[in-house]
Design an enzyme around this catalytic site. Structure first.
Site, PDB file in Angstrom:
ATOM      1  N   SER A  18       0.845  -1.201   0.000  1.00  0.00           N
ATOM      2  CA  SER A  18       0.000   0.000   0.000  1.00  0.00           C
ATOM      3  C   SER A  18       0.882   1.254   0.000  1.00  0.00           C
ATOM      4  CB  SER A  18      -0.869   0.015   1.259  1.00  0.00           C
ATOM      5  OG  SER A  18      -1.531   1.266   1.378  1.00  0.00           O
ATOM      6  N   TYR A  53      -1.799  -0.535  10.246  1.00  0.00           N
ATOM      7  CA  TYR A  53      -1.953  -0.985   8.854  1.00  0.00           C
ATOM      8  C   TYR A  53      -0.747  -0.555   8.023  1.00  0.00           C
ATOM      9  CZ  TYR A  53      -3.838  -0.947   4.068  1.00  0.00           C
ATOM     10  OH  TYR A  53      -4.028  -1.131   2.715  1.00  0.00           O
TER      11      TYR A  53
HETATM   12  P1  NAP Z   1     -11.454  -5.557   0.512  1.00  0.00           P
HETATM   13  O1  NAP Z   1     -12.379  -5.086  -0.541  1.00  0.00           O
HETATM   14  O2  NAP Z   1     -11.737  -5.228   1.936  1.00  0.00           O
HETATM   15  O3  NAP Z   1     -11.279  -7.144   0.349  1.00  0.00           O
HETATM   16  C1  NAP Z   1     -10.488  -7.844   1.271  1.00  0.00           C
HETATM   17  C2  NAP Z   1     -10.466  -9.306   0.892  1.00  0.00           C
HETATM   18  O4  NAP Z   1      -9.584  -9.974   1.796  1.00  0.00           O
HETATM   19  C3  NAP Z   1     -11.825  -9.985   0.988  1.00  0.00           C
HETATM   20  O5  NAP Z   1     -11.924 -10.892  -0.093  1.00  0.00           O
HETATM   21  C4  NAP Z   1     -11.745 -10.739   2.315  1.00  0.00           C
HETATM   22  O6  NAP Z   1     -12.493 -11.954   2.313  1.00  0.00           O
HETATM   23  C5  NAP Z   1     -10.270 -11.090   2.340  1.00  0.00           C
HETATM   24  N1  NAP Z   1      -9.743 -11.365   3.680  1.00  0.00           N
HETATM   25  C6  NAP Z   1      -9.738 -10.542   4.763  1.00  0.00           C
HETATM   26  N2  NAP Z   1      -9.137 -11.161   5.798  1.00  0.00           N
HETATM   27  C7  NAP Z   1      -8.764 -12.385   5.344  1.00  0.00           C
HETATM   28  C8  NAP Z   1      -8.124 -13.489   5.933  1.00  0.00           C
HETATM   29  N3  NAP Z   1      -7.699 -13.467   7.224  1.00  0.00           N
HETATM   30  N4  NAP Z   1      -7.923 -14.601   5.193  1.00  0.00           N
HETATM   31  C9  NAP Z   1      -8.325 -14.644   3.903  1.00  0.00           C
HETATM   32  N5  NAP Z   1      -8.929 -13.636   3.284  1.00  0.00           N
HETATM   33  C10 NAP Z   1      -9.150 -12.519   4.008  1.00  0.00           C
HETATM   34  O7  NAP Z   1      -9.966  -5.022   0.267  1.00  0.00           O
HETATM   35  P2  NAP Z   1      -9.270  -4.356  -1.024  1.00  0.00           P
HETATM   36  O8  NAP Z   1      -9.425  -2.898  -0.924  1.00  0.00           O
HETATM   37  O9  NAP Z   1      -9.602  -5.091  -2.253  1.00  0.00           O
HETATM   38  O10 NAP Z   1      -7.756  -4.665  -0.610  1.00  0.00           O
HETATM   39  C11 NAP Z   1      -7.012  -5.746  -1.128  1.00  0.00           C
HETATM   40  C12 NAP Z   1      -5.548  -5.495  -0.780  1.00  0.00           C
HETATM   41  O11 NAP Z   1      -5.169  -4.229  -1.325  1.00  0.00           O
HETATM   42  C13 NAP Z   1      -5.293  -5.409   0.726  1.00  0.00           C
HETATM   43  O12 NAP Z   1      -4.069  -6.025   1.042  1.00  0.00           O
HETATM   44  C14 NAP Z   1      -5.207  -3.914   0.980  1.00  0.00           C
HETATM   45  O13 NAP Z   1      -4.421  -3.604   2.093  1.00  0.00           O
HETATM   46  C15 NAP Z   1      -4.573  -3.444  -0.309  1.00  0.00           C
HETATM   47  N6  NAP Z   1      -4.794  -2.014  -0.574  1.00  0.00           N
HETATM   48  C16 NAP Z   1      -6.047  -1.502  -0.805  1.00  0.00           C
HETATM   49  C17 NAP Z   1      -6.201  -0.142  -1.025  1.00  0.00           C
HETATM   50  C18 NAP Z   1      -7.530   0.503  -1.284  1.00  0.00           C
HETATM   51  O14 NAP Z   1      -7.594   1.755  -1.406  1.00  0.00           O
HETATM   52  N7  NAP Z   1      -8.624  -0.255  -1.392  1.00  0.00           N
HETATM   53  C19 NAP Z   1      -5.070   0.706  -1.011  1.00  0.00           C
HETATM   54  C20 NAP Z   1      -3.837   0.143  -0.771  1.00  0.00           C
HETATM   55  C21 NAP Z   1      -3.695  -1.208  -0.565  1.00  0.00           C
HETATM   56  P3  NAP Z   1     -13.942 -12.075   3.057  1.00  0.00           P
HETATM   57  O15 NAP Z   1     -14.773 -10.932   2.509  1.00  0.00           O
HETATM   58  O16 NAP Z   1     -14.436 -13.422   2.691  1.00  0.00           O
HETATM   59  O17 NAP Z   1     -13.644 -11.912   4.520  1.00  0.00           O
END
Ligand code: NAP
Length: 245
Positions: free
Chosen positions: A140, A154
C-alpha cells in the site's frame, strides 16, 4: 486435467483480489479464489471466471492462521495439481484512530492478517514452484505515508511487507522465482467502509496528482504485469498504483 497456468489469489471474494481473479482468467489462468468469510461473493467471482472459459475453485481459509494456510495449499494441490503464481492480496483495515487508542489485539490482528499471512503463503507457494514461479505482494502507499491518525498499524504492516518483498526476492531468485509488489493507494473498494469511512477515496482524491481515485481493475493490471513473462527481469521491485501519491 487442467493444463493452464495456475494462480492462487488470497482475499479474492471482492475488491482488488476479485478484479485480479478476472484479469488472470482473461489471460488464460486457472484461478484459485481464497476468501475468509463471504462464500457467496467468492462463488460469484468463481462463476465469472468460469464464464471466461477457465477453471475456478473457491477455498475458504483464514490466511493469518498457519494450520488453515496448510489446508489451503493442500486444497490447491488436490484441485489444481500445481501452482505458478501467488498473489498475497488479503488484507484488513480497522477503524481510524491514533496509536494512543489502539490495543494489542487490534494491532496483532492487523499484523497477522496482513503480514504473517504473506510469509506463510509465500513459504508454501515456494515449496510448489518447482520450475520457477512468481509472487506478487499487495502492499500500500500507506507504507510510505505511515497513515498518521488513521491506522499506523496498517501502514506498518505494509512497510513490513515491502521488506519481505525485497528479502524474499533475493532469497529465491536462484530458484527462478520472482517476488514483486504493487503499492495501491485510494482505490474504490469496501475496505474503506471497514476503516469507518466509506467515502474516504472521494474525500481525499483531490490530493492526488491525477485528481481521482483508482479502480481495482487498474491495480489488477499492474499485478498481472509483474507476475507475467513481460516482467521476466523484474524482481524485488514495486509499482505504485496510486495516482501519483
Ligand atoms: P477488501 O475489498 O476489503 O477485500 C479484502 C479481501 O480480503 C476480501 O476478499 C476478504 O475476504 C479477504 N480477507 C480478509 N481477511 C482475510 C483473511 N484473514 N484470510 C483470507 N482472506 C481474508 O480489500 P481491497 O481494498 O480489495 O484490498 C485488497 C488489498 O489491497 C489489501 O491487502 C489492501 O491492504 C490493499 N490495498 C487496498 C487499497 C484501497 O484503497 N482499497 C489501497 C492500498 C492497498 P472475506 O470478505 O471473505 O472476509
Amino acid at each position: 486435467m487442467n493444463t493452464n497456468p495456475v494462480v492462487l489469489i488470497t482475499g479474492a471474494s471482492r475488491g482488488i483480489g476479485a478484479a485480479t481473479a478476472i484479469h488472470f482468467a482473461q489471460q488464460g489462468y486457472a484461478v484459485c479464489i481464497n476468501y475468509k468469510a463471504d462464500q457467496r461473493s467468492a462463488e460469484k467471482i468463481a462463476q465469472q471466471v468460469r464464464g471466461i472459459g477457465v477453471k475456478a475453485e473457491i477455498v475458504q481459509a483464514d490466511v493469518s492462521d498457519e494450520t488453515q494456510v496448510l489446508t489451503l495449499f493442500a486444497k490447491v494441490d488436490e484441485l489444481f495439481g500445481k501452482l505458478d503464481v501467488l498473489i498475497n492480496n488479503a488484507g484488513i483495515l480497522k477503524p481510524q484512530m491514533p496509536l494512543l487508542e489502539m490495543d494489542a489485539s487490534r494491532i496483532n490482528e492487523v499484523l497477522t492478517t496482513n503480514v504473517t499471512s504473506a510469509f506463510l503463503c509465500s513459504r508454501e507457494a515456494i515449496k510448489r514452484m518447482h520450475s520457477g514461479g512468481s509472487i506478487v505482494n499487495v502492499s500500500s502507499g500507506a507504507a510510505k505515508t505511515g497513515s498518521p491518525n488513521e491506522y499506523i498499524d496498517y501502514a506498518a504492516s505494509k512497510g513490513a511487507m515491502d521488506t519481505l518483498t525485497i528479502g524474499l526476492a533475493k532469497e529465491v531468485a536462484k530458484l527462478g522465482i520472482r517476488v514483486n509488489s504493487v503499492r495501491p493507494g485510494l482505490i474504490y473498494t469496501d475496505m474503506h467502509r471497514d476503516g469507518g469511512e466509506a467515502g474516504r477515496v472521494d474525500r481525499l482524491k483531490s490530493n492526488l496528482p491525477l485528481g481521482r481515485g483508482g479502480t481495482p481493475e487498474e491495480v489488477a493490471a499492474a499485478i498481472y504485469f509483474l507476475a507475467s513473462a513481460q516482467a521476466s527481469f523484474t524482481t524485488a521491485s514495486f509499482i505504485d498504483v496510486a495516482g501519483g501519491l
